[in-house]
Motif scaffolding. Structure first.
Motif, PDB file in Angstrom:
ATOM      1  N   TYR A  93      -8.916  10.588  -3.636  1.00  0.00           N
ATOM      2  CA  TYR A  93      -7.597  10.272  -3.103  1.00  0.00           C
ATOM      3  C   TYR A  93      -7.716   9.906  -1.627  1.00  0.00           C
ATOM      4  CZ  TYR A  93      -5.237  11.789  -7.317  1.00  0.00           C
ATOM      5  OH  TYR A  93      -4.796  11.874  -8.615  1.00  0.00           O
ATOM      6  N   TYR A  94      -7.080   8.791  -1.275  1.00  0.00           N
ATOM      7  CA  TYR A  94      -7.114   8.274   0.084  1.00  0.00           C
ATOM      8  C   TYR A  94      -5.710   8.230   0.668  1.00  0.00           C
ATOM      9  CZ  TYR A  94     -11.736   6.487  -1.260  1.00  0.00           C
ATOM     10  OH  TYR A  94     -13.032   6.369  -1.704  1.00  0.00           O
ATOM     11  N   CYS A  95      -5.590   8.632   1.922  1.00  0.00           N
ATOM     12  CA  CYS A  95      -4.323   8.401   2.605  1.00  0.00           C
ATOM     13  C   CYS A  95      -4.462   7.139   3.454  1.00  0.00           C
ATOM     14  CB  CYS A  95      -3.919   9.593   3.459  1.00  0.00           C
ATOM     15  SG  CYS A  95      -5.029   9.999   4.808  1.00  0.00           S
ATOM     16  N   ALA A  96      -3.334   6.513   3.706  1.00  0.00           N
ATOM     17  CA  ALA A  96      -3.332   5.247   4.422  1.00  0.00           C
ATOM     18  C   ALA A  96      -2.079   5.134   5.267  1.00  0.00           C
ATOM     19  CB  ALA A  96      -3.411   4.087   3.435  1.00  0.00           C
ATOM     20  N   GLY A  97      -2.155   4.337   6.338  1.00  0.00           N
ATOM     21  CA  GLY A  97      -1.017   4.100   7.200  1.00  0.00           C
ATOM     22  C   GLY A  97      -0.798   2.608   7.402  1.00  0.00           C
ATOM     23  N   ARG A  98       0.468   2.241   7.609  1.00  0.00           N
ATOM     24  CA  ARG A  98       0.769   0.830   7.826  1.00  0.00           C
ATOM     25  C   ARG A  98       1.764   0.713   8.964  1.00  0.00           C
ATOM     26  NH1 ARG A  98       5.310  -1.066   4.421  1.00  0.00           N
ATOM     27  NH2 ARG A  98       4.195  -3.018   4.087  1.00  0.00           N
ATOM     28  N   ARG A  99       1.647  -0.396   9.726  1.00  0.00           N
ATOM     29  CA  ARG A  99       2.432  -0.583  10.946  1.00  0.00           C
ATOM     30  C   ARG A  99       3.832  -1.122  10.652  1.00  0.00           C
ATOM     31  NH1 ARG A  99      -2.714  -2.719  12.863  1.00  0.00           N
ATOM     32  NH2 ARG A  99      -1.954  -4.760  12.183  1.00  0.00           N
ATOM     33  N   TYR A 100       4.451  -0.626   9.620  1.00  0.00           N
ATOM     34  CA  TYR A 100       5.805  -1.019   9.285  1.00  0.00           C
ATOM     35  C   TYR A 100       6.575   0.229   8.866  1.00  0.00           C
ATOM     36  CZ  TYR A 100       3.619  -5.584   9.130  1.00  0.00           C
ATOM     37  OH  TYR A 100       2.913  -6.709   9.448  1.00  0.00           O
ATOM     38  N   SER A 101       7.892   0.138   8.892  1.00  0.00           N
ATOM     39  CA  SER A 101       8.690   1.325   8.609  1.00  0.00           C
ATOM     40  C   SER A 101       8.857   1.597   7.126  1.00  0.00           C
ATOM     41  CB  SER A 101      10.069   1.184   9.259  1.00  0.00           C
ATOM     42  OG  SER A 101      10.732   0.044   8.729  1.00  0.00           O
ATOM     43  N   GLY A 102       8.810   0.555   6.290  1.00  0.00           N
ATOM     44  CA  GLY A 102       9.103   0.718   4.877  1.00  0.00           C
ATOM     45  C   GLY A 102       7.880   1.070   4.054  1.00  0.00           C
ATOM     46  N   VAL A 103       8.119   1.511   2.812  1.00  0.00           N
ATOM     47  CA  VAL A 103       7.019   1.876   1.936  1.00  0.00           C
ATOM     48  C   VAL A 103       6.255   0.637   1.497  1.00  0.00           C
ATOM     49  CG1 VAL A 103       8.251   3.919   1.134  1.00  0.00           C
ATOM     50  CG2 VAL A 103       8.455   1.789  -0.143  1.00  0.00           C
ATOM     51  N   GLY A 104       4.963   0.823   1.244  1.00  0.00           N
ATOM     52  CA  GLY A 104       4.121  -0.255   0.754  1.00  0.00           C
ATOM     53  C   GLY A 104       3.439   0.182  -0.523  1.00  0.00           C
ATOM     54  N   TYR A 105       3.245  -0.765  -1.436  1.00  0.00           N
ATOM     55  CA  TYR A 105       2.692  -0.428  -2.743  1.00  0.00           C
ATOM     56  C   TYR A 105       1.314  -1.037  -2.991  1.00  0.00           C
ATOM     57  CZ  TYR A 105       7.461   1.043  -3.698  1.00  0.00           C
ATOM     58  OH  TYR A 105       8.676   1.668  -3.649  1.00  0.00           O
ATOM     59  N   ALA A 106       0.901  -1.938  -2.134  1.00  0.00           N
ATOM     60  CA  ALA A 106      -0.374  -2.624  -2.344  1.00  0.00           C
ATOM     61  C   ALA A 106      -1.401  -2.203  -1.310  1.00  0.00           C
ATOM     62  CB  ALA A 106      -0.164  -4.141  -2.270  1.00  0.00           C
ATOM     63  N   VAL A 107      -2.660  -2.162  -1.759  1.00  0.00           N
ATOM     64  CA  VAL A 107      -3.752  -1.753  -0.875  1.00  0.00           C
ATOM     65  C   VAL A 107      -3.797  -2.602   0.387  1.00  0.00           C
ATOM     66  CG1 VAL A 107      -6.264  -1.655  -0.672  1.00  0.00           C
ATOM     67  CG2 VAL A 107      -5.159  -0.801  -2.748  1.00  0.00           C
ATOM     68  N   ASP A 108      -3.611  -3.910   0.231  1.00  0.00           N
ATOM     69  CA  ASP A 108      -3.807  -4.803   1.374  1.00  0.00           C
ATOM     70  C   ASP A 108      -2.624  -4.825   2.338  1.00  0.00           C
ATOM     71  OD1 ASP A 108      -3.281  -7.938  -0.471  1.00  0.00           O
ATOM     72  OD2 ASP A 108      -2.016  -6.180  -0.146  1.00  0.00           O
ATOM     73  N   THR A 109      -1.621  -3.994   2.106  1.00  0.00           N
ATOM     74  CA  THR A 109      -0.507  -3.892   3.056  1.00  0.00           C
ATOM     75  C   THR A 109      -0.701  -2.732   4.029  1.00  0.00           C
ATOM     76  OG1 THR A 109       0.845  -2.473   1.633  1.00  0.00           O
ATOM     77  CG2 THR A 109       1.078  -4.857   1.361  1.00  0.00           C
ATOM     78  N   TYR A 110      -1.821  -2.030   3.916  1.00  0.00           N
ATOM     79  CA  TYR A 110      -2.107  -0.898   4.787  1.00  0.00           C
ATOM     80  C   TYR A 110      -3.198  -1.251   5.793  1.00  0.00           C
ATOM     81  CZ  TYR A 110       0.945   2.065   2.128  1.00  0.00           C
ATOM     82  OH  TYR A 110       2.070   2.619   1.550  1.00  0.00           O
ATOM     83  N   ASP A 111      -3.035  -0.710   6.992  1.00  0.00           N
ATOM     84  CA  ASP A 111      -3.921  -1.054   8.102  1.00  0.00           C
ATOM     85  C   ASP A 111      -4.966   0.025   8.393  1.00  0.00           C
ATOM     86  OD1 ASP A 111      -0.796  -1.923   9.187  1.00  0.00           O
ATOM     87  OD2 ASP A 111      -2.326  -3.471   8.911  1.00  0.00           O
ATOM     88  N   TYR A 112      -4.682   1.250   8.031  1.00  0.00           N
ATOM     89  CA  TYR A 112      -5.561   2.359   8.380  1.00  0.00           C
ATOM     90  C   TYR A 112      -5.809   3.208   7.141  1.00  0.00           C
ATOM     91  CZ  TYR A 112      -3.714   0.967  12.914  1.00  0.00           C
ATOM     92  OH  TYR A 112      -3.328   0.243  14.001  1.00  0.00           O
TER      93      TYR A 112
END
Length: 123
Positions: A93-112
């Protein structure tokens, strides 16, 4: 942003685990967050996501009703409470963060990405 996931382990089917993801480096409350998992021989898949404030969440159909994502911005931490675990939940299991306020469902929408924590559910 650096992410550190922990809380994985070995549990019997029907049991529970709580994963934690601690963020450092920047104020994590400015980022939406998510959990993904990857089983051997399979692609990384979406599990759950939460918006920057914690008010909006999203789940994969396979975990809906069993897993709960939450966050404590004062602690820069995101959690994944996993109940009624099944052998098919076994994965890293991996946690991830993205530079946007809304939820993301795809791997490539996350930055960290964090380093992953192993969850093994025995039958």
């Amino acid at each position: 942003v650096q992410l550190q996931a922990c809380g994985g382990g070995l549990v019997q089917a029907g049991g529970s685990l709580r994963l934690s993801c601690a963020a450092s480096g920047r104020t994590f409350s400015n980022y939406a967050a998510g959990w993904f998992r990857q089983a051997p021989g399979k692609e990384r898949e979406f599990v759950a996501a939460v918006g920057w404030s914690g008010g909006i969440t999203g789940y994969a159909e396979s975990v809906k009703g069993r897993f709960t994502i939450s966050r404590d911005n004062a602690k820069n931490t995101v959690y994944l409470q996993m109940n009624s675990l099944k052998p098919e939940d076994t994965a890293v299991y991996y946690c991830a963060g993205r530079r946007y306020s809304g939820v993301g469902y795809a791997v490539d929408t996350y930055d960290y990405w964090g380093q992953g924590t192993q969850v093994t559910v025995s039958s």
